[in-house]
Scaffold this motif. Structure first.
Motif, PDB file in Angstrom:
ATOM      1  N   LYS A 218       5.399  27.424  17.673  1.00 50.97           N
ATOM      2  CA  LYS A 218       5.628  27.041  16.889  1.00 50.97           C
ATOM      3  C   LYS A 218       5.330  28.503  15.641  1.00 50.97           C
ATOM      4  O   LYS A 218       5.849  27.978  14.756  1.00 50.97           O
ATOM      5  CB  LYS A 218       4.525  25.505  16.276  1.00 50.97           C
ATOM      6  N   ALA A 219       4.580  29.121  16.024  1.00 53.56           N
ATOM      7  CA  ALA A 219       4.407  30.641  16.102  1.00 53.56           C
ATOM      8  C   ALA A 219       5.323  30.683  15.249  1.00 53.56           C
ATOM      9  O   ALA A 219       5.274  31.851  14.562  1.00 53.56           O
ATOM     10  CB  ALA A 219       3.147  30.868  16.609  1.00 53.56           C
ATOM     11  N   LYS A 220       6.355  31.158  16.413  1.00 53.86           N
ATOM     12  CA  LYS A 220       7.717  31.596  15.763  1.00 53.86           C
ATOM     13  C   LYS A 220       8.781  30.040  15.433  1.00 53.86           C
ATOM     14  O   LYS A 220       9.746  30.895  14.934  1.00 53.86           O
ATOM     15  CB  LYS A 220       8.871  31.854  17.249  1.00 53.86           C
ATOM     16  N   GLY A 221       8.623  29.050  14.894  1.00 49.69           N
ATOM     17  CA  GLY A 221       9.019  28.633  13.884  1.00 49.69           C
ATOM     18  C   GLY A 221      10.055  27.762  14.731  1.00 49.69           C
ATOM     19  O   GLY A 221      11.642  27.319  14.367  1.00 49.69           O
ATOM     20  N   ARG A 222       9.660  27.438  16.248  1.00 45.54           N
ATOM     21  CA  ARG A 222      10.618  27.191  16.954  1.00 45.54           C
ATOM     22  C   ARG A 222      10.722  25.762  17.050  1.00 45.54           C
ATOM     23  O   ARG A 222      11.396  25.521  18.529  1.00 45.54           O
ATOM     24  CB  ARG A 222      10.671  28.479  18.541  1.00 45.54           C
ATOM     25  N   GLU A 223       9.149  25.320  17.237  1.00 48.87           N
ATOM     26  CA  GLU A 223       9.023  24.318  18.007  1.00 48.87           C
ATOM     27  C   GLU A 223      10.041  23.031  17.402  1.00 48.87           C
ATOM     28  O   GLU A 223       9.752  22.016  18.774  1.00 48.87           O
ATOM     29  CB  GLU A 223       8.065  23.817  16.835  1.00 48.87           C
ATOM     30  N   LYS A 224      10.885  23.113  16.087  1.00 51.53           N
ATOM     31  CA  LYS A 224      12.449  22.313  16.326  1.00 51.53           C
ATOM     32  C   LYS A 224      13.307  22.063  17.515  1.00 51.53           C
ATOM     33  O   LYS A 224      14.060  21.063  17.872  1.00 51.53           O
ATOM     34  CB  LYS A 224      12.267  22.205  15.247  1.00 51.53           C
ATOM     35  N   ASP A 225      13.898  22.988  17.790  1.00 47.94           N
ATOM     36  CA  ASP A 225      15.164  23.372  18.626  1.00 47.94           C
ATOM     37  C   ASP A 225      14.617  23.336  19.899  1.00 47.94           C
ATOM     38  O   ASP A 225      15.280  23.977  20.813  1.00 47.94           O
ATOM     39  CB  ASP A 225      16.073  24.595  17.715  1.00 47.94           C
ATOM     40  N   VAL A 226      13.306  23.663  20.271  1.00 43.57           N
ATOM     41  CA  VAL A 226      13.237  23.887  21.961  1.00 43.57           C
ATOM     42  C   VAL A 226      12.716  22.461  22.666  1.00 43.57           C
ATOM     43  O   VAL A 226      11.779  21.749  21.893  1.00 43.57           O
ATOM     44  CB  VAL A 226      12.393  24.878  21.815  1.00 43.57           C
ATOM     45  N   LEU A 227      13.151  22.091  23.456  1.00 43.25           N
ATOM     46  CA  LEU A 227      12.663  20.731  24.312  1.00 43.25           C
ATOM     47  C   LEU A 227      11.809  21.094  25.393  1.00 43.25           C
ATOM     48  O   LEU A 227      11.674  21.740  26.393  1.00 43.25           O
ATOM     49  CB  LEU A 227      14.308  20.129  24.803  1.00 43.25           C
ATOM     50  N   ILE A 228      10.671  20.776  25.449  1.00 51.14           N
ATOM     51  CA  ILE A 228       9.455  20.521  26.231  1.00 51.14           C
ATOM     52  C   ILE A 228       9.199  20.063  26.658  1.00 51.14           C
ATOM     53  O   ILE A 228       9.131  18.241  26.178  1.00 51.14           O
ATOM     54  CB  ILE A 228       8.343  21.037  25.696  1.00 51.14           C
ATOM     55  N   VAL A 229       9.104  19.468  28.553  1.00 50.27           N
ATOM     56  CA  VAL A 229       9.098  18.960  29.212  1.00 50.27           C
ATOM     57  C   VAL A 229       8.213  18.864  30.055  1.00 50.27           C
ATOM     58  O   VAL A 229       7.742  19.812  30.604  1.00 50.27           O
ATOM     59  CB  VAL A 229      10.584  18.196  30.443  1.00 50.27           C
ATOM     60  N   SER A 230       7.307  17.789  30.602  1.00 47.79           N
ATOM     61  CA  SER A 230       5.721  18.364  31.484  1.00 47.79           C
ATOM     62  C   SER A 230       6.261  16.710  32.688  1.00 47.79           C
ATOM     63  O   SER A 230       6.564  15.744  32.056  1.00 47.79           O
ATOM     64  CB  SER A 230       4.694  18.068  29.847  1.00 47.79           C
ATOM     65  N   VAL A 231       4.415  17.467  33.241  1.00 45.99           N
ATOM     66  CA  VAL A 231       4.366  15.949  34.538  1.00 45.99           C
ATOM     67  C   VAL A 231       3.018  15.976  34.061  1.00 45.99           C
ATOM     68  O   VAL A 231       2.073  17.095  33.958  1.00 45.99           O
ATOM     69  CB  VAL A 231       4.870  16.683  35.935  1.00 45.99           C
ATOM     70  N   ASP A 232       2.437  14.338  33.957  1.00 48.48           N
ATOM     71  CA  ASP A 232       1.460  14.259  34.088  1.00 48.48           C
ATOM     72  C   ASP A 232       1.104  13.025  33.494  1.00 48.48           C
ATOM     73  O   ASP A 232       0.080  11.899  34.177  1.00 48.48           O
ATOM     74  CB  ASP A 232       0.048  15.260  33.702  1.00 48.48           C
ATOM     75  N   GLY A 233       0.594  13.306  32.378  1.00 49.81           N
ATOM     76  CA  GLY A 233       0.962  11.684  31.986  1.00 49.81           C
ATOM     77  C   GLY A 233      -0.828  11.240  31.312  1.00 49.81           C
ATOM     78  O   GLY A 233      -1.060  10.065  31.110  1.00 49.81           O
ATOM     79  N   GLY A 234      -1.166  12.129  30.862  1.00 49.87           N
ATOM     80  CA  GLY A 234      -2.898  12.161  30.082  1.00 49.87           C
ATOM     81  C   GLY A 234      -3.034  11.390  29.515  1.00 49.87           C
ATOM     82  O   GLY A 234      -1.230  11.775  28.707  1.00 49.87           O
ATOM     83  N   CYS A 235      -3.859  11.756  28.713  1.00 48.83           N
ATOM     84  CA  CYS A 235      -3.421  10.521  27.282  1.00 48.83           C
ATOM     85  C   CYS A 235      -3.029  11.648  25.940  1.00 48.83           C
ATOM     86  O   CYS A 235      -2.720  11.555  25.257  1.00 48.83           O
ATOM     87  CB  CYS A 235      -4.977   9.633  27.106  1.00 48.83           C
ATOM     88  N   THR A 236      -3.859  12.760  26.054  1.00 48.56           N
ATOM     89  CA  THR A 236      -3.613  13.788  25.211  1.00 48.56           C
ATOM     90  C   THR A 236      -1.900  14.116  25.654  1.00 48.56           C
ATOM     91  O   THR A 236      -1.398  14.562  23.902  1.00 48.56           O
ATOM     92  CB  THR A 236      -4.351  14.757  25.564  1.00 48.56           C
ATOM     93  N   GLY A 237      -1.569  13.942  26.668  1.00 51.14           N
ATOM     94  CA  GLY A 237       0.023  14.338  26.997  1.00 51.14           C
ATOM     95  C   GLY A 237       1.044  13.264  25.993  1.00 51.14           C
ATOM     96  O   GLY A 237       1.591  13.574  25.164  1.00 51.14           O
ATOM     97  N   VAL A 238       0.282  12.118  26.007  1.00 50.09           N
ATOM     98  CA  VAL A 238       1.252  11.039  25.694  1.00 50.09           C
ATOM     99  C   VAL A 238       0.712  11.056  24.558  1.00 50.09           C
ATOM    100  O   VAL A 238       2.041  11.016  23.753  1.00 50.09           O
ATOM    101  CB  VAL A 238       1.040   9.519  26.235  1.00 50.09           C
ATOM    102  N   LYS A 239       0.071  11.272  23.778  1.00 52.62           N
ATOM    103  CA  LYS A 239      -0.277  11.255  22.192  1.00 52.62           C
ATOM    104  C   LYS A 239       0.787  12.306  21.958  1.00 52.62           C
ATOM    105  O   LYS A 239       1.590  12.367  20.708  1.00 52.62           O
ATOM    106  CB  LYS A 239      -1.152  11.315  21.843  1.00 52.62           C
ATOM    107  N   ALA A 240       0.814  13.698  22.101  1.00 50.33           N
ATOM    108  CA  ALA A 240       1.682  14.832  21.931  1.00 50.33           C
ATOM    109  C   ALA A 240       3.033  14.490  22.270  1.00 50.33           C
ATOM    110  O   ALA A 240       4.273  15.183  21.162  1.00 50.33           O
ATOM    111  CB  ALA A 240       1.495  15.933  23.206  1.00 50.33           C
ATOM    112  N   VAL A 241       3.762  13.649  23.170  1.00 50.99           N
ATOM    113  CA  VAL A 241       4.628  13.072  23.719  1.00 50.99           C
ATOM    114  C   VAL A 241       5.547  11.865  22.299  1.00 50.99           C
ATOM    115  O   VAL A 241       6.481  11.983  21.248  1.00 50.99           O
ATOM    116  CB  VAL A 241       5.159  12.127  24.264  1.00 50.99           C
TER     117      VAL A 241
END
Ligand SMILES: Nc1ncnc2c1ncn2[C@@H]1O[C@H](COP(=O)(O)OP(=O)(O)OP(=O)(O)O)[C@@H](O)[C@H]1O
Ligand SMILES: Nc1ncnc2c1ncn2[C@@H]1O[C@H](COP(=O)(O)OP(=O)(O)OP(=O)(O)O)[C@@H](O)[C@H]1O
Ligand SMILES: [Mg+2]
Ligand SMILES: [Mg+2]
Lengths: 308, 323, 268, 323, 268
Positions: A218-241
């Motif tokens: 986000k600091a680089k203004g790139r948050e829209k065109d980069v795909l982030i994938v993760s593992v775990d499934g914590g609530c904070t994480g799902v909210k972020a999804v």
């Protein structure tokens, strides 16, 4: 917790040994175990390693729990091989040992295994990423756990497998250890971007690392065109999804693992049969932007089943 | 005895920060040669952002080490402060600014507790802060219930915002960190309190006999250090945008590393806070530069270890030469 | 005349060692009082008790006739008592000027001083230079750290500090022990000048010629107690030494031989 | 001055280990009251097994702290030694005993390296061993390829075997640990080398002027400490039955805790190795006792933190009383 | 006669301070040589260079006429040179007996000593008691740590150690500075006894009466150099002091006034 009540001779004891003290994943596990123990009228004892990979503390905890006379021990082993001799001793002393989340090596060192398949979790997210990239040339950053920790290795390998590339593939332009820590994840991503500004796919070991990566992007203004994938499934994480910061995550179910584990020990305590074999507690891909050919559930499901 | 006049270059070489500064410059030259991306304003701004949290912690650590103490609890205190300010700001309806103040105050309170234990019961700082590390660590996890605090109000992330100097984006947090270093350089060098800190570090008995209230001074040092950890907590929160109960677990040793790399003596009484800034930058430059060069993590650890030793060696040898 | 500084029945024990065993002490206005005694007689312990550096287990201290409790060196200092301790209370890594002003630094005039609390290093350096010059201790630079000075030079710094700041009493524990002949002479001169200003001085010394040169009265300490108070004029150096070692005793102002062999050995 | 004769009880109280011993006994009484399972031979044998690795590391740490040094690399060195001996024993066809010797020798070599850096370049031990910690940690992971080594030959796990004393099973490793403590108590108290270590810790300059070869002595201390870490590695391997590249990551601070709880001064020159044993046991007793009482693990951390401070406080106050 | 210990043109610089500026030194067999000079004149630096405690930047040292390099205090000790340093080289937390035998401990006879390297603490304690008794320094117990002793008692321990072990030369840097009258006398007696055994002694002292009482020759150090070698009999104390401070100069054995005011000030 159940520790407030004094050791009473009447109720049977069950021990839970987690990898570390502090990861919300394990906190949820404790919560599940606590709930089940109460329902079964058992006393829960808990212990944990001091850091990811800390075998010695888990070994000590097993000994102390056996000395305290537990009926069964639930453990997420920090070192899948190193813990085996200690587990054998506990089982020789008549204690039921169940591995949660992470199998021991060999798997039959414990009576039973209640777990998600971390390799599968990684694979799912890899397949998803492959689909979501839709043929674009991938420039990948992997934000990993720490050297030599099995979960991290399995998830990383699974991701590569699912994405269809091998270790050392040139499309992986930056790999960095984060210890699953948000601040370290952010720093790693910043440096990766400095090194290879055109990164467009980020795999992270867990959601805190993913959120760190997001902040850096986000600091680089790139948050829209980069795909982030993760593992775990914590609530904070799902909210972020849900809010689109992370594209998708593989959700695991620590609460269920622990509940099932305690119930199994309770059954033994009541004279039932020992649990056996591998019970897959499942892993689900959570995303609101599903891709063809990869089974997924949406964030509403994810939030209903998340931990933390 | 004949007297030789100290020439200016000789003077510069003999300041205690000359060695660390040389090491820093050498490292920069090395990475500039080995990576195209290293020598840019943006990258330097990045490095400063990356070291500002540990750097700020290291200011407090410098104060304590100057008194011949040590603080193993600073990272844990910072993590707790971060959780307090974010939880209060998000959950309690407290105005964000008050939440920040409360978080910083809690850190100062833990600093005070360290100081009281060190002075009133004369316990060794190492063991006090080691115990405190465990206590605060546990409290953080109990209080936060291991939940990361998100959706922070703007006041808590303001320091993460950037402004432009020429072409380069600089965060307000970086600026605050630099200002803190300058402030403490002034306080240590130009005020009575600062001189007393050095005297205390030279010898507690001497300081006492000279009429310095050593207990009060020591307590003030630990409390102010705690306060600085509180500011570090705010910097951390603003940088990551969340309240993270897992934060800061290796920052105690990292901050000590920065202090020592900066030429401050672990035996107290000798050193400069500006050296600490240089020490923190050395660590940051290495981590950044190695990553830019594509060195795998485990080799980064290896090289960092070797270079920590090497940097201090350079410093030591350069001092020996001027003797 | 009320004594300026007085002590009655001071006791100080270290584990099973009794450093002070009911020691008395009297310092009269304007006098130079020498405190002499064998090594370990409790001289340092006595003056540490008098200057707040240690707390006696028992006993009473009176300043200008009023009972006081001096809980720490700072309180002693506030009461105008300045001390040169035997262990040289100087901070090794700090420079001479800083050491001279340690604990009572001068601040810049105006806002810089009151709000920014900025030290006036220049003025402290100048004043330090004056104090050191008074003592005629030659030093190359006031900005060099004290640890780079010779033992004697360091001692000089400690003496200069005490003399510069004293307002009521100056106490010196072997101030000339490490000093050269010239520097010792300067310290003795300094002591005389302090006395001439009307301020009493307590001087611990093993140097009998110095003691006889400068002391108005001598306090003899032995085995943790004051065993005699004498005037230098009334006794020879040999007698005083004999009193110190226990060979002679003083009763009602007259010497009495107690240890015949010892007295003979020293030629009385 | 009058002289009072030191009576026997007074003497015991004034030995530096009296405080720690008191704290240990108090803890034992507390847990015996609060848990049925605590006061059994088997449980005590267990506690000794649990503290023997950190305890043995703490012997080396004691030696180094007595010289006014500190060693942050001991856990990492042990982990590396463990990997070396297990990998050689399993993979290389080397006879197991030689593999053990090689592992111990490697540890001694790292100790030697620490010693050389501390003496020959006069670097502060804190920073040398901090750098070494990173270096050895990285080497461990590179050399082991992050694989745990299993299926060890019997020679490597022999120390984990038990024999019976009365009803209680005791491991040979526990016995070896106790013997090591006794050996070093003898060496420090009854040989010239031991006296020189104390003199060095009091003041390096004084030791040098007295004609002690301070450099050689310091190097020997670090090397012997490394050797002891090698024995700790063997104890660890025999206890866990595997070679574990992740081992020992918090053992540096844990071993320092044991040393300090045992009453040894971090400033060097004062302390007893038997105190270290007591210090290690205090930690072990707390962990075991709290677990037996069923205290949740995060509260165990909290209580351990508080009790570390409390134990040193008791020690400090008991000393003050005898002053 | 060849000097026992000799130095030519020693130079030692500390940063921009020159502590030794081409110093010479000669110690004759069997003599007590006093080294005197102002504070900071380089006396300590000189004898540290002679005893391996510091390495001179330039210059040569000769033992019994042969050029030697003494790289550390241990080598000096091996050559039979024992030194009492001004900073009191005693280990604070160790007891007196241990300090006396530090670096040359006695081991138990038999296997215990050779194989188990066990110290013979009892014998060391007994011998220490003898050495301390020789010096007549009263001590309650030889097992108390040195840090609990008074400054003078500590000094006594250092002196006793040097005298007990010297085989060739004894060097003492202000050994009596902290000592009481009685103890000082005992150290002087001790020095005489050492000389009577035929061993030369180097004594640094600021105490002129002591110097004149005991020295066979006086080495005057000034500004890092030897400016004169004189016999106590040839000059008065005042003259010697004048030479030390630079008011007089010695050329071909005769004093020459260089600084008239200064000479008058000291009454010549
Ligand atoms: N901190 C201490 N701990 C234990 N004993 C002490 C301490 N300080 C002093 N003593 C003992 O108390 C006694 C008196 O010591 P003190 O220093 O007062 O003597 P002194 O007269 O000043 O001797 P000196 O002329 O040698 O300086 C000595 O026997 C000394 O060993
Ligand atoms: N380690 C050091 N670092 C810097 N300067 C030093 C050091 N040691 C000595 N000096 C300087 O060298 C000069 C000579 O010192 P030295 O100690 O030899 O004098 P001294 O004749 O023994 O004096 P004193 O009679 O006071 O003991 C002094 O000016 C001193 O400041
Ligand atoms: Mg004294
Ligand atoms: Mg000298």
């Amino acid at each position: 917790g159940g520790g407030e009540q004094k050791a009473s001779t009447s109720s049977a004891k069950v021990g839970l040994i987690t990898k570390t003290e502090t990861n919300p994943f394990f906190v949820k596990m404790k919560e599940g175990a606590q709930k089940a123990a109460k329902a079964e009228g058992m006393e829960l004892m808990t212990a944990a390693g001091k850091f990811d990979g800390d075998n010695a503390s888990q070994l000590t905890a097993i000994e102390n729990m056996v000395a305290a006379g537990v009926k069964g021990i639930l453990i997420t082993p920090n070192d899948t091989k190193a813990i085996v001799p200690a587990i054998k001793k506990a089982r020789d002393a008549g204690v039921v040992v169940i591995a949660l989340d992470t199998p021991t090596d060999p798997q039959d060192a414990t009576d039973a295994l209640f777990a998600t398949d971390n390799l599968k979790a990684g694979e799912l997210i890899g397949q998803y990423a492959k689909g979501a990239m839709a043929g674009k040339t991938a420039k990948i950053a992997t934000l990993d756990l720490a050297p030599g920790i099995t979960v991290g290795q399995l998830r990383h390998d699974g991701f590569l497998k699912g994405f269809g590339i091998a270790e050392g593939d040139p499309s992986v332009v930056c790999s960095q250890d984060t210890r699953g820590d948000q601040a370290k994840g952010q720093e790693a991503m910043e440096n990766c971007l400095q090194k290879a500004p055109d990164i467009n796919l980020v795999y992270t070991i867990n959601e805190p690392a993913a959120l760190g990566a997001y902040t850096a992007l986000k600091a680089k203004g790139r948050e829209k065109d980069v795909l982030i994938v993760s593992v775990d499934g914590g609530c904070t994480g799902v909210k972020a999804v849900k809010s689109g910061e992370i594209a998708a995550t593989s959700q695991q179910y620590p609460l269920k693992m622990a509940e099932d584990g305690v119930k199994a020990v309770a059954a033994v305590a009541k004279g039932g049969a020992k649990p056996k074999g591998y019970t897959d507690t499942g892993v689900t891909l959570i995303t609101d932007k599903a891709v063809q050919g990869v089974e997924a559930k949406d964030t509403a499901f994810g939030l209903a089943n998340c931990w933390g | 005895m004949a007297v030789m006049e100290a020439t200016l270059p000789r003077r510069i070489i003999s300041t205690p920060t000359a060695g660390p500064l040389g090491a820093l410059l050498l490292a920069c030259v090395f990475f500039a040669v080995n990576s195209d991306q290293f020598l840019t304003g943006g990258n330097f701004s990045l490095i400063i952002q990356q070291v500002m949290v540990v750097g700020t912690l290291a200011i407090g650590q410098t104060l304590i080490i100057l008194t011949a103490g040590i603080d193993l609890s600073n990272g844990a205190i910072m993590a707790f402060g971060g959780i307090v300010m974010t939880k209060l700001a998000v959950g309690s309806g407290l105005p964000p600014v008050l939440a920040i103040v409360a978080g910083i105050a809690v850190c100062a309170a833990f600093g005070l507790a360290n100081g009281l234990l060190v002075t009133k019961i004369s316990l060794p700082p190492f063991i006090v802060t080691l115990g405190m590390l465990n206590v605060v660590f546990a409290l953080t996890h109990i209080y936060s219930e291991d939940q990361t605090v998100t959706d922070l109000p703007a006041a808590l992330t303001f320091l993460g915002q950037t402004f432009k100097i020429g072409e380069t984006n600089v965060t307000y947090g970086s600026l605050l960190t630099i200002l803190l270093f300058l402030f403490f350089a002034y306080v240590l060098g130009q005020t009575a309190w600062g001189r007393h800190v050095y005297a205390l570090g030279n010898s507690q008995e001497v300081a006492r006999l000279t009429g310095i209230r050593t207990q009060r001074l020591t307590i003030s040092v630990y409390t102010i250090a705690g306060l600085v950890y509180g500011i570090a907590a705010l910097l951390l929160v603003s940088r990551t945008g969340v309240g993270d109960p897992q934060a800061g677990q290796t920052d105690n040793l990292d901050s000590i590393t920065a202090v020592v790399l900066g030429g401050t003596s672990l035996f107290g009484g000798r050193g400069l806070v500006i050296g600490t800034l240089i020490g923190a930058l050395i660590v940051g430059v290495f981590r950044n530069g190695l990553q830019l060069m594509g060195v795998p993590s485990i080799y980064q650890t290896l090289i960092t270890g070797i270079l920590v030793i090497l940097a201090v060696t350079v410093d030591q040898l350069s001092r020996r030469r001027t003797r | 005349m009320t004594p300026v500084l007085q002590a009655r029945g001071l006791v100080k024990r270290y584990g099973h060692v009794v450093a002070l065993d009911g020691a008395d002490f009297d310092l009269m206005p304007g006098e130079v009082l020498a405190v002499i005694g064998d090594n370990g007689a409790g001289k340092t312990s006595l003056i540490k008790a008098l200057t707040g550096a240690l707390q006696p287990d028992e006993g009473e201290i009176l300043l200008d006739g009023k009972s006081v409790r001096i809980r720490n060196p700072l309180e002693a200092r506030r009461l105008g008592i300045e001390t040169v301790y035997q262990e040289l209370a100087v901070a090794a890594s700090l420079d001479i000027a800083t050491n001279l002003f340690l604990g009572r630094e001068l601040r810049k005039p105006g806002l810089l001083g009151t709000i920014f609390r900025k030290l006036d290093k220049k003025r402290m350096r100048e004043e330090s230079a004056n104090h050191m010059a008074d003592l005629k201790i030659g030093l190359r630079s006031l900005t060099q750290p004290v640890e780079s000075l010779s033992g004697g030079q360091r001692q000089g710094v400690a003496v200069a500090r005490a003399v510069a700041w004293a307002r009521h009493v100056v106490v010196m524990d072997e101030p000339t022990a490490a000093l050269g002949v010239k520097e010792s002479g300067q310290v003795l001169d300094m002591i005389k000048r302090v006395r001439d200003r009307g301020m009493p001085v307590v001087l611990i010394s093993h140097n009998m010629p110095h003691v006889f040169e400068i002391a108005d009265r001598i306090h003899v300490q032995r085995l943790g107690r004051r065993v005699a108070q004498i005037k230098p004029g009334d006794h020879s150096m040999a007698e005083v030494v004999a009193i110190m070692t226990g060979a002679l005793q003083v009763s009602e102002g007259k010497s009495v031989v107690t240890d015949k062999d010892a007295a003979e050995a020293i030629g009385l």
